[in-house]
Scaffold this motif. Structure first.
Motif, PDB file in Angstrom:
ATOM      1  N   ARG A  61     -44.056 -54.923   2.680  1.00 40.24           N
ATOM      2  CA  ARG A  61     -42.951 -54.721   1.193  1.00 40.24           C
ATOM      3  C   ARG A  61     -42.366 -53.464   1.043  1.00 40.24           C
ATOM      4  N   ILE A  62     -41.171 -53.737   0.813  1.00 38.56           N
ATOM      5  CA  ILE A  62     -39.880 -52.621   0.746  1.00 38.56           C
ATOM      6  C   ILE A  62     -39.432 -52.621  -0.653  1.00 38.56           C
ATOM      7  N   MET A  63     -39.570 -51.521  -1.109  1.00 33.91           N
ATOM      8  CA  MET A  63     -38.743 -51.467  -2.457  1.00 33.91           C
ATOM      9  C   MET A  63     -37.091 -50.429  -2.249  1.00 33.91           C
ATOM     10  N   LEU A  64     -36.168 -50.875  -2.830  1.00 32.84           N
ATOM     11  CA  LEU A  64     -35.090 -50.237  -2.720  1.00 32.84           C
ATOM     12  C   LEU A  64     -34.294 -50.091  -3.851  1.00 32.84           C
ATOM     13  N   PRO A  65     -33.820 -48.841  -4.142  1.00 34.50           N
ATOM     14  CA  PRO A  65     -33.043 -48.491  -5.469  1.00 34.50           C
ATOM     15  C   PRO A  65     -31.760 -48.980  -5.433  1.00 34.50           C
ATOM     16  N   VAL A  66     -31.370 -49.424  -6.595  1.00 31.62           N
ATOM     17  CA  VAL A  66     -30.054 -49.949  -7.074  1.00 31.62           C
ATOM     18  C   VAL A  66     -29.555 -49.722  -8.415  1.00 31.62           C
ATOM     19  N   SER A  67     -28.380 -50.050  -8.789  1.00 35.28           N
ATOM     20  CA  SER A  67     -28.050 -49.472 -10.231  1.00 35.28           C
ATOM     21  C   SER A  67     -28.789 -50.201 -11.363  1.00 35.28           C
ATOM     22  N   GLY A  69     -32.073 -50.959 -11.049  1.00 33.43           N
ATOM     23  CA  GLY A  69     -33.683 -50.420 -11.199  1.00 33.43           C
ATOM     24  C   GLY A  69     -33.869 -50.306  -9.401  1.00 33.43           C
ATOM     25  N   ASN A  70     -34.933 -51.363  -9.261  1.00 36.16           N
ATOM     26  CA  ASN A  70     -35.273 -51.351  -7.864  1.00 36.16           C
ATOM     27  C   ASN A  70     -35.518 -52.883  -7.509  1.00 36.16           C
ATOM     28  N   ILE A  71     -35.523 -53.104  -6.251  1.00 34.70           N
ATOM     29  CA  ILE A  71     -35.364 -54.497  -5.750  1.00 34.70           C
ATOM     30  C   ILE A  71     -36.347 -54.484  -4.669  1.00 34.70           C
ATOM     31  N   ALA A  72     -37.126 -55.688  -4.725  1.00 34.15           N
ATOM     32  CA  ALA A  72     -38.239 -55.636  -3.893  1.00 34.15           C
ATOM     33  C   ALA A  72     -37.804 -56.897  -2.687  1.00 34.15           C
ATOM     34  N   ALA A  73     -38.352 -56.296  -1.399  1.00 33.55           N
ATOM     35  CA  ALA A  73     -38.124 -57.385  -0.246  1.00 33.55           C
ATOM     36  C   ALA A  73     -39.462 -57.288   0.613  1.00 33.55           C
ATOM     37  N   SER A 125     -36.953 -54.921 -10.432  1.00 39.97           N
ATOM     38  CA  SER A 125     -36.975 -54.953 -11.810  1.00 39.97           C
ATOM     39  C   SER A 125     -35.838 -55.412 -12.580  1.00 39.97           C
ATOM     40  N   GLY A 126     -35.643 -55.128 -13.846  1.00 42.91           N
ATOM     41  CA  GLY A 126     -34.537 -55.823 -14.609  1.00 42.91           C
ATOM     42  C   GLY A 126     -34.742 -57.003 -15.260  1.00 42.91           C
ATOM     43  N   ARG A 127     -33.601 -57.357 -16.110  1.00 41.12           N
ATOM     44  CA  ARG A 127     -33.783 -58.804 -16.885  1.00 41.12           C
ATOM     45  C   ARG A 127     -32.409 -59.194 -16.754  1.00 41.12           C
ATOM     46  N   HIS A 128     -31.614 -58.700 -16.072  1.00 36.91           N
ATOM     47  CA  HIS A 128     -30.013 -59.449 -15.929  1.00 36.91           C
ATOM     48  C   HIS A 128     -29.638 -59.594 -14.685  1.00 36.91           C
ATOM     49  N   LEU A 129     -28.651 -60.573 -14.319  1.00 41.30           N
ATOM     50  CA  LEU A 129     -28.368 -60.620 -13.082  1.00 41.30           C
ATOM     51  C   LEU A 129     -26.896 -61.484 -12.996  1.00 41.30           C
ATOM     52  N   GLU A 136     -24.866 -56.108  -4.635  1.00 29.91           N
ATOM     53  CA  GLU A 136     -25.159 -54.842  -4.465  1.00 29.91           C
ATOM     54  C   GLU A 136     -26.540 -54.745  -3.803  1.00 29.91           C
ATOM     55  N   ALA A 137     -27.419 -55.771  -4.236  1.00 29.82           N
ATOM     56  CA  ALA A 137     -29.052 -55.764  -3.674  1.00 29.82           C
ATOM     57  C   ALA A 137     -28.939 -56.175  -2.304  1.00 29.82           C
ATOM     58  N   ILE A 138     -27.992 -57.177  -2.012  1.00 34.36           N
ATOM     59  CA  ILE A 138     -27.916 -57.755  -0.709  1.00 34.36           C
ATOM     60  C   ILE A 138     -27.561 -56.684   0.215  1.00 34.36           C
ATOM     61  N   CYS A 139     -26.553 -55.901  -0.186  1.00 36.13           N
ATOM     62  CA  CYS A 139     -25.947 -54.863   0.726  1.00 36.13           C
ATOM     63  C   CYS A 139     -26.981 -53.698   0.814  1.00 36.13           C
ATOM     64  N   ALA A 140     -27.912 -53.451  -0.195  1.00 39.66           N
ATOM     65  CA  ALA A 140     -28.791 -52.478   0.045  1.00 39.66           C
ATOM     66  C   ALA A 140     -29.680 -52.678   1.162  1.00 39.66           C
TER      67      ALA A 140
END
Length: 310
Positions: A61-67, A69-73, A125-129, A136-140
């Motif tokens: 499990r990997i968590m990454l910060p983005v604008s 919030g955080n994204i999970a991979a 995290s988040g409620r909008h996409l 941004e998430a893919i590049c992170a």
């Protein structure tokens, strides 16, 4: 028949559109980007989520910060250091678990596989996409984990992959995978916008204001998000898998992509619709072959189970 909530929403936008098309357009875009609830809708979805979670239980499990919030991979590592590296992106309202069968089969074949939950989905995290947030998430993920030999995107995830590769968002990094697989992916952003505006019966003035807001957020014209010119420009090998009976993303989207150039191969996964395509054995076999065969001969092998567009 439309639901009561939809009728109320339509009525509200009808009144607001008369008073302030600009404000209504901004509100419409916010609603357009709001992600659906993450709870499975029915018994079948509950079962699919549980099955996917089981298949990914051993993944890192990997968590990454983005604008946003955080994204999970999740990463399924390969034993072979030279194994192909694959990134899988789900569609709107979906999550990594729903593509676990595809990921598991690729992993069993020897690939290293990473699955990303886009903002507002799954464990992120988040409620909008929107497409910019997706890029941004893919590049992170690319920045943290490095080069991917193949990127696979289903539905909205497919459009996200192509626009991220195209580098259309000012100030955003560019995604640089080796090759691409698109599963039931839309190619024309205006079709998506028109479908949304038609559902809400938005006035033309509100649609124009909504597009203006979308362009302000993206930092580019909406026309720049058309994936066909991007696919033609980037020149990467692209395998498009689509069902001709797909009711959510019309088959014309795949036909448009095919016209981007000879580096795009379309194969029809008829009978699997829009959602079952991600777990169909024939589709998965085609993807595995593409990943490990460098796509060689895909358009010319008559023994392939899926039909070509020829």
């Amino acid at each position: 028949m439309a639901s009561f909530a939809l009728e109320v929403t339509r009525f509200g936008f009808s009144l607001a559109g008369l008073l302030s098309p600009g404000l209504s357009g901004r509100l419409a875009f916010s609603l357009f980007c709001r992600t659906p609830p993450r709870r499975p809708k029915d018994v079948k979805a509950v079962s699919a989520l549980a099955s996917g979670a089981e298949q990914l239980a051993g993944a890192e499990r990997i968590m990454l910060p983005v604008s946003s919030g955080n994204i999970a991979a999740r990463r399924l590592s390969a034993e072979n250091a030279d194994a192909p590296r694959v990134l899988i992106i789900h569609g709107w309202g979906s999550r990594a678990e729903y593509l676990a069968r595809l990921a598991a089969d690729l992993h069993r074949a020897g690939a290293e596989v990473v699955l990303l939950d886009l903002p507002g989905h799954g464990h992120s995290s988040g409620r909008h996409l929107n497409l910019r947030l997706a890029a941004e998430a893919i590049c992170a993920v690319q920045e943290r984990l490095g080069f991917f030999d193949v990127a696979i995107g289903h539905s909205f995830g497919g459009a996200s992959v192509v626009t991220a590769i195209g580098g259309v968002f000012p100030g955003a990094c560019r995604f640089e995978p080796g090759r691409v697989v698109l599963l039931a992916a839309p190619s024309n952003i205006h079709w998506v916008i028109d479908s949304f505006c038609g559902m809400l019966k938005l006035r033309p003035s509100v649609r124009r204001a909504m597009v203006k807001r979308a362009e302000a957020v993206a930092g580019c014209p909406v026309d720049a998000l058309d994936t066909v010119p991007i696919a033609a420009r980037i020149g990467r090998e692209i395998l498009v898998l689509h069902a001709e009976e797909d009711k959510e993303v019309h088959a014309e989207h795949a036909r448009r992509l095919e016209r981007a150039g000879p580096h795009v191969t379309v194969r029809w996964a008829n009978g699997f619709g829009h959602r079952r395509i991600v777990a169909a054995p024939d589709v998965i076999a085609e993807v595995v072959s593409f990943v490990f065969d460098d796509g060689a001969g895909i358009a010319d092998e008559p023994e392939r189970r899926l039909s070509s567009s020829c």
